[in-house]
Each structure stands twice: as structure tokens, then as C-alpha cells.
Motif scaffolding. Structure first.
Motif, PDB file in Angstrom:
ATOM      1  N   ALA A  50       0.826  -1.210   0.000  1.00 42.35           N
ATOM      2  CA  ALA A  50       0.000   0.000   0.000  1.00 42.35           C
ATOM      3  C   ALA A  50       0.863   1.263   0.000  1.00 42.35           C
ATOM      4  CB  ALA A  50      -0.948   0.009   1.198  1.00 42.35           C
ATOM      5  N   PHE A  54       0.610   4.223  -2.823  1.00 36.95           N
ATOM      6  CA  PHE A  54       0.434   5.656  -2.550  1.00 36.95           C
ATOM      7  C   PHE A  54       1.584   6.485  -3.117  1.00 36.95           C
ATOM      8  CE2 PHE A  54      -2.897   4.449   0.509  1.00 36.95           C
ATOM      9  CZ  PHE A  54      -3.870   5.354   0.100  1.00 36.95           C
ATOM     10  N   VAL A  76     -10.716   1.306  -3.644  1.00 35.79           N
ATOM     11  CA  VAL A  76      -9.680   0.403  -3.173  1.00 35.79           C
ATOM     12  C   VAL A  76     -10.110  -1.022  -3.491  1.00 35.79           C
ATOM     13  CG1 VAL A  76      -8.382  -0.375  -1.148  1.00 35.79           C
ATOM     14  CG2 VAL A  76      -9.157   2.011  -1.300  1.00 35.79           C
ATOM     15  N   ASN A  88      -6.258  -0.143   6.139  1.00 35.30           N
ATOM     16  CA  ASN A  88      -6.883   1.094   6.601  1.00 35.30           C
ATOM     17  C   ASN A  88      -5.903   1.945   7.414  1.00 35.30           C
ATOM     18  OD1 ASN A  88      -9.378   2.488   6.338  1.00 35.30           O
ATOM     19  ND2 ASN A  88      -9.722   2.181   8.530  1.00 35.30           N
ATOM     20  N   TYR A  91      -3.758   3.652   4.859  1.00 36.29           N
ATOM     21  CA  TYR A  91      -4.593   4.640   4.167  1.00 36.29           C
ATOM     22  C   TYR A  91      -4.734   5.908   5.016  1.00 36.29           C
ATOM     23  CZ  TYR A  91      -8.793   6.360   1.702  1.00 36.29           C
ATOM     24  OH  TYR A  91      -9.702   7.114   1.006  1.00 36.29           O
ATOM     25  N   TYR A  94      -2.209   8.783   4.794  1.00 40.88           N
ATOM     26  CA  TYR A  94      -2.118   9.591   3.580  1.00 40.88           C
ATOM     27  C   TYR A  94      -3.252  10.600   3.410  1.00 40.88           C
ATOM     28  CZ  TYR A  94       1.696   6.608   2.232  1.00 40.88           C
ATOM     29  OH  TYR A  94       2.914   5.962   2.206  1.00 40.88           O
ATOM     30  N   TYR A  99     -12.094  13.526   4.719  1.00 37.42           N
ATOM     31  CA  TYR A  99     -11.624  12.370   3.962  1.00 37.42           C
ATOM     32  C   TYR A  99     -12.369  12.267   2.634  1.00 37.42           C
ATOM     33  CZ  TYR A  99      -9.699  10.988   8.460  1.00 37.42           C
ATOM     34  OH  TYR A  99      -9.018  10.966   9.645  1.00 37.42           O
ATOM     35  N   ARG A 102     -15.049   6.861  -0.306  1.00 41.65           N
ATOM     36  CA  ARG A 102     -14.261   5.662  -0.607  1.00 41.65           C
ATOM     37  C   ARG A 102     -15.159   4.458  -0.763  1.00 41.65           C
ATOM     38  NH1 ARG A 102     -10.001   3.433   3.738  1.00 41.65           N
ATOM     39  NH2 ARG A 102     -11.903   2.702   4.734  1.00 41.65           N
ATOM     40  N   THR A 104     -14.414   0.202  -0.935  1.00 45.58           N
ATOM     41  CA  THR A 104     -13.407  -0.851  -0.795  1.00 45.58           C
ATOM     42  C   THR A 104     -14.070  -2.162  -1.195  1.00 45.58           C
ATOM     43  OG1 THR A 104     -12.352   0.332   1.022  1.00 45.58           O
ATOM     44  CG2 THR A 104     -11.813  -2.008   0.783  1.00 45.58           C
ATOM     45  N   ILE A 118      -5.341   0.724  -6.024  1.00 43.47           N
ATOM     46  CA  ILE A 118      -6.150   1.901  -5.672  1.00 43.47           C
ATOM     47  C   ILE A 118      -6.216   2.846  -6.862  1.00 43.47           C
ATOM     48  CG2 ILE A 118      -6.390   3.901  -4.133  1.00 43.47           C
ATOM     49  CD1 ILE A 118      -4.789   2.326  -2.025  1.00 43.47           C
TER      50      ILE A 118
END
Length: 125
Positions: A50, A54, A76, A88, A91, A94, A99, A102, A104, A118
Motif C-alpha cells: 500500500a 500511494f 480500493v 486502513n 490509508y 495519507y 476524507y 471511498r 473498498t 487503488i
């Protein structure tokens, strides 16, 4: 008008797609997997993968004059929702409030059998 976005600081597209596309003030990234810009794969756990995802997304967004703070939607894809807590936690390193929206989704398989992919939608400031 669609404009392709590309950077050598993220893995090159390996098919008929762009790293991202800018349309007006919106940027749509392609899904990023844990490949280094040179195309080698991060084969670690979901957290390690992950972080590379990112890094790639940040590079693509930068090429479109955006940052992660400009992201309004994240999608995601994970190979195992049992690793959701670990993912998570990465995540959350970042993004800050407010937020992005999202979704997932656990999927049967991801390219190169990675654990996470992602994609993002951002607004150019």
C-alpha cells in the motif's frame, strides 16, 4: 477535452491506458498496484504494498498539479478483506479530514497477484 497525464515517477502504463486522464478540473487516475517506477514489484505484505501504491498515486497526481488533499473519491481493491485493518491504517497516513469518499471491494484476483490496487479522482485546485 481529455488530456493524458503521465510521469516517469510512477510505473508506465503497460497497456492501452493512461496513468491518469484530466478532464476539465477533474483528474482520474488509473488503478495503481505496488510496482516501483522501474516496473519491479513490491512483494511484501499489504502495508508495504500500500505504501508503494500511494507513492505511485502521489507521483501521478503531482504530474496533474494535484496532491492527495485534492482527492474526492478513492476506490480500493483488495485481495483479502481480512487485511482491511492493516490497509486502513496505511490509508489513514495519507489522508486527513475531510476524507475522500471511498469504496473498498474484495476481488478474486489483481494484476500480478498483488494484494491491493487503488484508483483516485481528484479536483485540480
Amino acid at each position: 477535452m481529455k488530456q493524458p497525464v503521465s510521469t516517469p515517477d510512477a510505473p508506465a502504463a503497460i497497456g492501452p491506458y493512461s496513468q491518469a486522464v484530466r478532464f476539465g478540473n477533474l483528474v482520474f487516475t488509473s488503478g495503481q498496484i505496488p510496482l516501483r517506477p522501474d516496473g519491479t514489484l513490491i512483494e511484501g505484505n499489504v502495508e508495504e504494498q500500500a505504501h508503494q501504491v500511494f507513492a505511485n498515486l502521489k507521483a501521478v497526481l503531482a504530474a496533474a498539479d494535484c496532491t492527495l488533499s485534492d482527492v474526492v473519491k478513492a476506490t480500493v481493491f483488495v485481495a483479502d478483506l481480512g487485511q482491511f485493518a492493516e490497509l486502513n491504517a496505511v490509508y489513514a497516513q495519507y489522508f486527513s479530514e475531510p476524507y475522500p469518499a471511498r469504496s473498498t471491494v474484495e476481488v478474486a484476483r489483481l494484476p500480478r497477484d498483488v494484494l491491493v490496487e487503488i484508483e483516485l479522482v481528484a479536483v485540480v485546485p
